[in-house]
Design an enzyme around this catalytic site. Structure first.
Site, short mmCIF file in Angstrom:
data_model
loop_
_atom_site.label_atom_id
_atom_site.label_comp_id
_atom_site.label_asym_id
_atom_site.label_seq_id
_atom_site.Cartn_x
_atom_site.Cartn_y
_atom_site.Cartn_z
N ASP A 26 0.93 -1.50 0.55
CA ASP A 26 0.12 -0.17 0.10
C ASP A 26 0.80 1.15 0.22
O ASP A 26 2.10 0.63 0.29
CB ASP A 26 -1.33 -0.37 1.30
CG ASP A 26 -2.06 1.10 1.27
OD1 ASP A 26 -2.54 1.23 0.38
OD2 ASP A 26 -2.08 1.75 2.32
N ASP A 28 -0.09 5.33 1.30
CA ASP A 28 -0.11 6.13 1.29
C ASP A 28 -0.79 5.22 3.01
O ASP A 28 -1.42 4.73 3.33
CB ASP A 28 -2.16 6.75 1.65
CG ASP A 28 -2.18 7.37 -0.04
OD1 ASP A 28 -1.10 8.44 0.58
OD2 ASP A 28 -3.37 7.26 -0.46
N ASP A 225 -1.37 -0.90 6.02
CA ASP A 225 -1.88 -0.24 7.90
C ASP A 225 -2.58 -0.20 8.28
O ASP A 225 -2.78 0.61 9.22
CB ASP A 225 -0.96 1.55 7.42
CG ASP A 225 -2.31 2.81 6.47
OD1 ASP A 225 -1.54 2.29 5.20
OD2 ASP A 225 -2.27 3.48 7.06
#
Length: 342
Positions: A26, A28, A225
């Site tokens: 991922d 961001d 995250d």
């Protein structure tokens, strides 16, 4: 991976970058936040890449094109090609193209990444509900998207057009903190129409399919995250996952995670790719990891020992997830997490 192996974090002796051939990262909250690289990300990814691990960047953010994302990563010191980037815009464009004829007009509520992805699938982006679209595609359009764009989507959906959303992440990390994501914008249109969109992004199957088709990974490791997108997406795809604590999810949320939100591994940041992970083992009525032992006694967490904070968190995960079983652990972990400084 069997369901039983998900009841506590797994251990692995070798570095994750050696055990898996491809990291599905991922962006961001993992590689960067607000346009700036997260601490240790550039160095860790460079070392993993130099060691032979393929790095692919899988993002639910549909705003930017793969070319723009790859250029930004390269500027940050993470060399990348457009082919290394997989976006939810690409996933939703394939989903739409599978249902509409070539050349079909699609009302775009979003940014350039979504328009480019639709064109690549032979679809024609339009800007108004009065341009005779046959579907609506909605993706993150950045913080400056105007209220009128949501109204345009509502007009089209209320006329009965099928509605597609790149993703439904309610929030997105930024340099100033957590900001509203595309899911918040989708909720605006949902409230105005009472309709439900077809969604492509993580954790749903269209995004996993797009990622597999574009990377050809044989031993992938999902790195993210967020529990409800990255980790659940890995769960749905039947692949292992690494949660890094540099974005949305924190230690308390991890301990309360339901089975589909429980990562295989956990690390403070992307340096976790370069190391093994200590095993979490049953010890008496609890679980141990490193110098820590964690258990649940009288509906409270008991954390004993000393050592690396992440090992303590891994032991707590073993205790929390075992206690919760197939549900979500509702115990207050504040004191235990505070002792670890997390």
């Amino acid at each position: 991976m069997s369901q039983s192996s998900r009841t506590r974090p797994s251990g692995i002796g070798t570095a994750l970058s050696e055990a898996y051939d491809t990291a599905l990262l991922d962006l961001d909250g993992v590689v960067y936040a607000g346009g700036q690289a997260i601490d240790h990300a550039v160095e860790a990814l460079g070392t993993a890449r130099d060691g032979g691990m393929h790095l692919a960047y899988v993002t639910n953010n549909a705003l930017r094109t793969p070319d723009a994302v790859a250029e930004h990563l390269t500027e940050l010191g993470v060399p990348a090609e457009p082919a290394d980037v997989i976006t939810s815009a690409q996933a939703v464009a394939r989903l739409i193209a599978d249902q509409l004829p070539a050349g079909a007009r699609v009302l775009v509520i979003g940014g350039e990444g979504l328009r480019v992805a639709l064109r690549e699938r032979g679809l024609r982006p339009v800007e108004s509900a009065d341009d005779e679209p046959v579907a609506v595609a909605q993706g993150y359009g950045g913080p400056d998207m105007t209220w009128g764009r949501f109204a345009e989507a509502a007009h089209a959906v209320n006329r009965g057009l099928p509605w597609f959303a790149s993703n439904t992440d309610l929030t997105i990390p930024s340099a100033r903190g957590i900001a509203p994501g595309n899911g918040a914008a989708v909720e605006v249109v949902r409230i105005a129409t009472g309709a439900e969109p077809q969604v492509a992004g993580k954790p749903l199957p269209p995004m996993h399919r797009e990622t597999v088709l574009r990377t050809g990974a044989e031993r992938p490791l999902v790195v993210g995250d967020r529990l409800d997108t990255d980790i659940e997406g890995a769960f749905n795809g039947g692949v292992d996952s690494l949660l890094v604590l540099t974005g949305v999810a924190d230690a308390a949320q991890l301990l309360a995670a339901k089975p589909e939100h429980r990562p295989t591994y956990v690390a403070a940041d992307l340096r976790g790719l370069l190391t093994g992970q200590p095993e979490v083992t049953p010890e008496g009525e609890g679980f141990g990891c490193g110098g820590w032992t964690a258990s649940v006694r009288g509906e409270q967490f008991v954390l004993e020992g000393d050592g690396e904070a992440l090992d303590g968190l891994r032991a707590l995960c073993g205790a929390a997830w075992s206690h919760a079983g197939a549900g979500s652990c509702g115990l207050d972990a504040g004191k235990a997490v505070a002792r670890l400084g997390l």
